[in-house]
Design an enzyme around this catalytic site. Structure first.
Site, mmCIF file in Angstrom:
data_model
loop_
_atom_site.group_PDB
_atom_site.id
_atom_site.type_symbol
_atom_site.label_atom_id
_atom_site.label_comp_id
_atom_site.label_asym_id
_atom_site.label_seq_id
_atom_site.Cartn_x
_atom_site.Cartn_y
_atom_site.Cartn_z
ATOM 1 N N ARG A 58 0.837 -1.212 0.000
ATOM 2 C CA ARG A 58 0.000 0.000 0.000
ATOM 3 C C ARG A 58 0.869 1.258 0.000
ATOM 4 N NH1 ARG A 58 -4.908 -0.148 3.896
ATOM 5 N NH2 ARG A 58 -5.498 1.592 2.548
ATOM 6 N N ASP A 112 -4.010 7.176 2.797
ATOM 7 C CA ASP A 112 -3.216 7.202 1.559
ATOM 8 C C ASP A 112 -2.312 8.429 1.392
ATOM 9 O OD1 ASP A 112 -4.999 9.271 0.828
ATOM 10 O OD2 ASP A 112 -6.307 7.902 -0.267
ATOM 11 N N HIS A 130 -7.938 7.351 11.068
ATOM 12 C CA HIS A 130 -7.526 5.946 10.972
ATOM 13 C C HIS A 130 -6.020 5.790 10.769
ATOM 14 C CE1 HIS A 130 -11.861 4.605 9.750
ATOM 15 N NE2 HIS A 130 -11.742 4.891 11.026
ATOM 16 N N GLY A 145 -17.402 10.671 -0.169
ATOM 17 C CA GLY A 145 -16.822 9.381 -0.564
ATOM 18 C C GLY A 145 -16.635 8.378 0.559
ATOM 19 N N SER A 174 -18.829 5.198 2.687
ATOM 20 C CA SER A 174 -20.054 4.395 2.632
ATOM 21 C C SER A 174 -20.884 4.478 3.909
ATOM 22 C CB SER A 174 -19.695 2.932 2.333
ATOM 23 O OG SER A 174 -18.872 2.424 3.364
ATOM 24 N N ASN A 211 -21.474 11.450 -2.663
ATOM 25 C CA ASN A 211 -21.054 10.046 -2.794
ATOM 26 C C ASN A 211 -21.586 9.467 -4.101
ATOM 27 O OD1 ASN A 211 -19.595 8.263 -0.808
ATOM 28 N ND2 ASN A 211 -21.179 6.849 -1.488
HETATM 29 N N1 APR Z 1 -16.686 9.718 -5.931
HETATM 30 C C1 APR Z 1 -17.472 9.689 -4.837
HETATM 31 N N2 APR Z 1 -17.723 8.562 -4.149
HETATM 32 C C2 APR Z 1 -17.155 7.428 -4.579
HETATM 33 C C3 APR Z 1 -16.310 7.378 -5.714
HETATM 34 C C4 APR Z 1 -16.089 8.607 -6.415
HETATM 35 N N3 APR Z 1 -15.317 8.671 -7.487
HETATM 36 N N4 APR Z 1 -15.895 6.086 -5.883
HETATM 37 C C5 APR Z 1 -16.444 5.369 -4.910
HETATM 38 N N5 APR Z 1 -17.214 6.158 -4.106
HETATM 39 C C6 APR Z 1 -17.979 5.795 -2.907
HETATM 40 C C7 APR Z 1 -18.528 4.388 -2.946
HETATM 41 O O1 APR Z 1 -19.815 4.401 -3.551
HETATM 42 C C8 APR Z 1 -18.601 4.036 -1.452
HETATM 43 O O2 APR Z 1 -19.869 4.373 -0.898
HETATM 44 O O3 APR Z 1 -17.076 5.808 -1.818
HETATM 45 C C9 APR Z 1 -17.528 4.914 -0.816
HETATM 46 C C10 APR Z 1 -16.332 4.156 -0.270
HETATM 47 O O4 APR Z 1 -16.755 3.322 0.779
HETATM 48 P P1 APR Z 1 -15.788 2.280 1.504
HETATM 49 O O5 APR Z 1 -15.084 1.457 0.488
HETATM 50 O O6 APR Z 1 -16.597 1.568 2.523
HETATM 51 O O7 APR Z 1 -14.695 3.215 2.195
HETATM 52 P P2 APR Z 1 -14.799 4.063 3.524
HETATM 53 O O8 APR Z 1 -16.186 4.527 3.778
HETATM 54 O O9 APR Z 1 -13.723 5.088 3.467
HETATM 55 O O10 APR Z 1 -14.418 2.980 4.603
HETATM 56 C C11 APR Z 1 -14.286 3.382 5.940
HETATM 57 O O11 APR Z 1 -13.495 1.231 6.531
HETATM 58 O O12 APR Z 1 -12.257 -0.716 6.409
HETATM 59 C C12 APR Z 1 -12.299 0.550 6.882
HETATM 60 O O13 APR Z 1 -10.421 1.647 7.682
HETATM 61 C C13 APR Z 1 -11.152 1.442 6.486
HETATM 62 O O14 APR Z 1 -11.127 3.859 6.509
HETATM 63 C C14 APR Z 1 -11.821 2.712 6.017
HETATM 64 C C15 APR Z 1 -13.214 2.601 6.615
#
Ligand code: APR
Length: 271
Positions: free
Chosen positions: A60, A98, A117, A214, A216, A240
């Site tokens: 990563r 990141d 995090h 961005g 979930s 999102n």
């Molecule tokens: N623009 C806007 N939203 C986007 C895009 C984009 N280009 N691409 C993806 N997404 C949205 C997806 O639809 C999703 O709802 O971003 C979201 C990412 O969700 P996750 O993958 O669950 O990431 P996140 O919410 O940051 O996760 C939280 O979970 O596992 C842990 O520690 C990890 O910090 C992370 C935490």
């Protein structure tokens, strides 16, 4: 120009970095589809197999090194700067490790920034918890050490920077300069306390705008921040790609890609 709001909290998640080429966690092709969370992102996993964990985070680190902040990171960094200049108080909380926000700032991390995090650019001693700026990759795909650029952008104020590769044990795990015990990534793993939550809550309960970008809405405490801000009287907005798990907490739900919707939204903050 003045901002419509006086105190703004932004929260970002993996979605803001996906257009830079960083993989999200829960989408198809997401990181958690390929890896068992408990193996690479828990203290128990590190105890069981520190080599596997360091290999995961070394990859990563390499990937983070290969990508660049996108329009959403840059617009946000500019907005934070301009808002602060105009007297608006801001806080950016990211769940991302990141380093793309720090790089978009073009300088050391702002004081109004919490990497809740943790981050790929720090490691800490497993014995005394001392934290170091660390960009080394201890394992690449071929188990060879890879040197990254130890430039200023990745060093953190007040922290010792591991400019030369630390000593490693027989397995290749880096050892801390302070205690000669195992170093681990300064990433908040499942079951651990996120960074800066008290400060975040303080700001959430006094902000007049909360913007989530961005994420979930699956992982707490961040997933609950919109509710905290809304209850305290703030306007809450979500940007999102898809509807989020916590969508009922938002007054305004903007669906689309961050690189387009974030700059658009930020323009509307000014009056
Ligand atoms: N623009 C806007 N939203 C986007 C895009 C984009 N280009 N691409 C993806 N997404 C949205 C997806 O639809 C999703 O709802 O971003 C979201 C990412 O969700 P996750 O993958 O669950 O990431 P996140 O919410 O940051 O996760 C939280 O979970 O596992 C842990 O520690 C990890 O910090 C992370 C935490």
């Amino acid at each position: 120009m003045e901002s419509r709001y006086k105190r703004i909290v932004f929260l970002t998640g993996a979605g803001i970095s996906s257009e830079s080429g960083v993989r999200t966690f829960r989408d198809s092709q997401g990181l958690w589809e390929e890896h068992k969370v408990e193996e690479v992102a828990s203290p128990q996993g590190f105890k069981r197999d520190p080599v596997l964990v360091w290999k995961f985070y070394s990859m990563r680190r390499i990937q983070a090194n290969e990508v660049h902040p996108n329009k959403a990171h840059i617009a946000l960094a500019d907005a934070l700067h301009n808002l602060e200049q105009s007297g608006c108080r801001t806080l950016l909380i990211t769940q991302n490790v990141d380093t793309l926000h720090e790089r978009a700032f073009g300088a050391l991390p702002s004081k109004n920034f919490i990497d809740i995090h943790g981050t790929l650019s720090r490691s800490k001693c497993t014995k005394c918890q001392k934290v170091f700026s660390d960009r080394w990759c201890y394992f690449d795909g071929k188990s060879q050490p890879v040197q990254n650029h130890a430039d200023n952008l990745w060093s953190h104020p007040g922290l010792q920077c591991l400019l030369s590769m630390p000593r490693r044990n027989a397995q290749g795990i880096p050892l801390s300069p302070c205690c000669s015990d195992l170093l681990r990534p300064d990433i908040v793993w499942f079951g651990e306390k996120p960074h800066g939550v008290e400060h975040a809550i303080e700001q959430l309960t006094t902000c007049d705008l909360f913007v989530s970008i961005g994420t979930s809405g699956n992982v707490y405490p961040a997933a609950g921040f919109a509710t905290v801000a809304r209850k305290a009287g703030a306007h809450t907005a979500s940007i999102n790609l898809e509807p989020t798990e916590n969508s009922s907490a938002f007054h305004e739900r903007i669906q689309g890609v961050a690189s387009e919707k974030v700059p658009e939204f930020l323009k509307k903050i000014w009056q």
